[in-house]
Every structure is written in C-alpha cells, then in structure tokens.
Write an enzyme that holds these catalytic residues in place. Structure first.
Site, PDB file in Angstrom:
ATOM      1  CG  HIS A  12      -2.094  -0.860   1.146  1.00 47.42           C
ATOM      2  ND1 HIS A  12      -3.343  -0.445   1.503  1.00 47.42           N
ATOM      3  CD2 HIS A  12      -2.237  -2.123   0.712  1.00 47.42           C
ATOM      4  CE1 HIS A  12      -4.206  -1.441   1.311  1.00 47.42           C
ATOM      5  NE2 HIS A  12      -3.547  -2.465   0.841  1.00 47.42           N
ATOM      6  CG  ASN A  13       5.494   2.757   0.907  1.00 42.08           C
ATOM      7  OD1 ASN A  13       5.832   3.435  -0.056  1.00 42.08           O
ATOM      8  ND2 ASN A  13       6.028   2.894   2.098  1.00 42.08           N
ATOM      9  N   GLY A  15       5.449   4.986  -2.478  1.00 43.17           N
ATOM     10  CA  GLY A  15       6.853   5.076  -2.901  1.00 43.17           C
ATOM     11  C   GLY A  15       7.374   3.741  -3.390  1.00 43.17           C
ATOM     12  CE  LYS A  16       7.976  -0.774   1.527  1.00 40.84           C
ATOM     13  NZ  LYS A  16       7.445  -1.916   2.300  1.00 40.84           N
ATOM     14  CG  ASP A  71       8.942  -6.303   5.421  1.00 39.25           C
ATOM     15  OD1 ASP A  71       7.901  -5.646   5.600  1.00 39.25           O
ATOM     16  OD2 ASP A  71       9.802  -6.448   6.320  1.00 39.25           O
ATOM     17  CG  PHE A 152       9.352   6.324  -0.253  1.00 42.17           C
ATOM     18  CD1 PHE A 152       9.991   6.060  -1.451  1.00 42.17           C
ATOM     19  CD2 PHE A 152       9.216   5.284   0.664  1.00 42.17           C
ATOM     20  CE1 PHE A 152      10.493   4.789  -1.727  1.00 42.17           C
ATOM     21  CE2 PHE A 152       9.701   4.002   0.389  1.00 42.17           C
ATOM     22  CZ  PHE A 152      10.347   3.769  -0.813  1.00 42.17           C
ATOM     23  CE1 TYR A 154      12.734   6.255   9.701  1.00 44.67           C
ATOM     24  CE2 TYR A 154      11.841   4.457   8.374  1.00 44.67           C
ATOM     25  CZ  TYR A 154      11.887   5.168   9.563  1.00 44.67           C
ATOM     26  OH  TYR A 154      11.086   4.798  10.614  1.00 44.67           O
ATOM     27  CG  HIS A 180      16.841  -0.986  -0.156  1.00 45.35           C
ATOM     28  ND1 HIS A 180      16.954   0.333  -0.562  1.00 45.35           N
ATOM     29  CD2 HIS A 180      15.670  -1.050   0.521  1.00 45.35           C
ATOM     30  CE1 HIS A 180      15.911   1.011  -0.137  1.00 45.35           C
ATOM     31  NE2 HIS A 180      15.127   0.196   0.517  1.00 45.35           N
ATOM     32  NE  ARG A 181      11.282  -1.141  -2.501  1.00 48.16           N
ATOM     33  CZ  ARG A 181      11.750  -0.108  -1.795  1.00 48.16           C
ATOM     34  NH1 ARG A 181      12.352   0.908  -2.377  1.00 48.16           N
ATOM     35  NH2 ARG A 181      11.604  -0.089  -0.493  1.00 48.16           N
TER      36      ARG A 181
END
Ligand code: IMP
Length: 196
Positions: A12-13, A15-16, A71, A152, A154, A180-181
């Site tokens: 639901h984020n 940015g992600k 996650d 978004f 941090y 990291h993604r």
C-alpha cells in the site's frame, strides 16, 4: 511455462509501488491492492523475508494472481539494527517519518559511535499455486541530518556509500537504479526471466 501478463504489487506504500512498477517490464500490467480494496496483512514476521513472504501469500490469495511483495527498512548499526523490520511502525510511534528520522538522527548523534546504516529489502514473488521465490538486497551507507525532498520514508537521512547525496537529494531515476530494492529485483529477475 506460462508468461506473466499481469501482476499484483503487494504493497500500500506509494513510494515502493512506484519503484517496483518502474523496475518491472513496461509490458506487464501492474495492479495495486488499493484498487482491489485488499487491506494490508499484519506484519508478524521476525525478518524482512518472513514479512515479504507473508505479504506475498496474503495478497496472492486475496487477489488470486501472481503477486510481488516487498518488506524493507533501515538498519542502523549503533542502534543494534533498529528500526529494521519496524521501520514503518517507528513512523507511527514518533508521529511521522519526519519524527522517526529526527529520533534516529538524535540517537546516533548522542551515541557518538558509528553512523553506519543499511537499507534492506526482501522481495517475494508468489504464484497462485503457492510457488514462491524470495531475494534480498542491501545497500550500505551512513546516517546524516535530513537533506533533500525527493523519495519517501527515510530517504532524507541516508547517504549511500560512494555518493555525496542522500537518497532524497538524488534524482528519482538515480536512486531507483542503485537502491536495496533494485539489488533485490536484479537477483530475482535472473530467476524469473523466463516468466516475463
Ligand atoms: P514495510 O516494509 O511496509 O514494513 O515498510 C518499511 C518502511 O521502511 C517503509 O514505510 C519506509 O518508510 C522504509 N523504507 C523502505 N524502503 C525505503 C526506501 O527505499 N527509502 C526510504 N524508506 C524506505
């Protein structure tokens, strides 16, 4: 081997969601659980991978289609890896991401130890028959005071190693192709390329 034509992005984020959509091939139809009115599951896992797997399983069962879940979070060395898997819960605890970033920076400053930190992302793809694959990506860097307004979460307090800017000071496309993604996705892509 059945090619994937559409995929549910299990988050639901916003940015992600945007980053994951931009990493996947353009031709894939990307679906948001928000549009299907699917809520988020409780994150009861003890690791990033356990949480990405439980999200993938939940969204895949609810949406009945191939699902890719994430996650992720920020681990700060001198805080024994906190906020880690509790990264989004820290934002609730301290009122906002802004509040959580201030808390992290102040704690790091007070300890006068290392400013080392890393972002970690676990990506899990799951098919409706239960088959799943997970991969982890990590990027190391340092904590600094808030700088920049892109991105978004941090992003404003994290400077990746080898760069002069925080994630929030970087162009969106620059961060997209180093974070990291991205690292997790590139590992996953090797294993799913025949399905794409
Ligand atoms: P969760 O994976 O839904 O538990 O959320 C993890 C939290 O970590 C997010 O809400 C973000 O605030 C943070 N996070 C994860 N990836 C990033 C990133 O690429 N940039 C900034 N914050 C991130």
């Amino acid at each position: 081997m059945q090619k994937i034509k559409k995929i549910l992005i299990g988050t639901h984020n916003k940015g992600k969601f945007k980053e994951i959509c931009d990493l996947l091939p353009k031709k894939l139809e990307k679906i948001s659980p928000i549009n299907l009115k699917i809520p988020s599951p409780d994150e009861t896992g003890k690791t990033f991978q356990e949480n990405s797997e439980l999200k993938a399983n939940f969204f895949c069962e609810m949406g009945k289609m191939v699902t890719l879940s994430d996650d992720s979070g920020l681990e700060v060395e001198c805080l024994d890896g906190e906020p880690g898997i509790y990264s989004s819960r820290w934002a609730k605890k301290y009122g906002s991401f802004d509040g959580a970033m201030t808390e992290i920076f102040n704690r790091v400053k007070k300890l006068k130890k290392s400013t080392a930190a890393q972002f970690v992302c676990s990506l899990t793809i799951q098919w409706p028959d239960g088959k799943k694959i997970s991969e982890i990506g990590k990027i190391k860097g340092d904590i600094c005071s808030k700088r920049g307004s892109n991105g978004f979460g941090y992003d404003p307090i994290f400077i990746p190693n080898g760069y002069p800017k925080t994630f929030a000071e970087m162009e969106y496309k620059k961060k997209l192709l180093i974070d990291h993604r991205y690292i997790a996705y590139k590992k996953l892509e090797k294993k799913i390329k025949n399905f794409l």
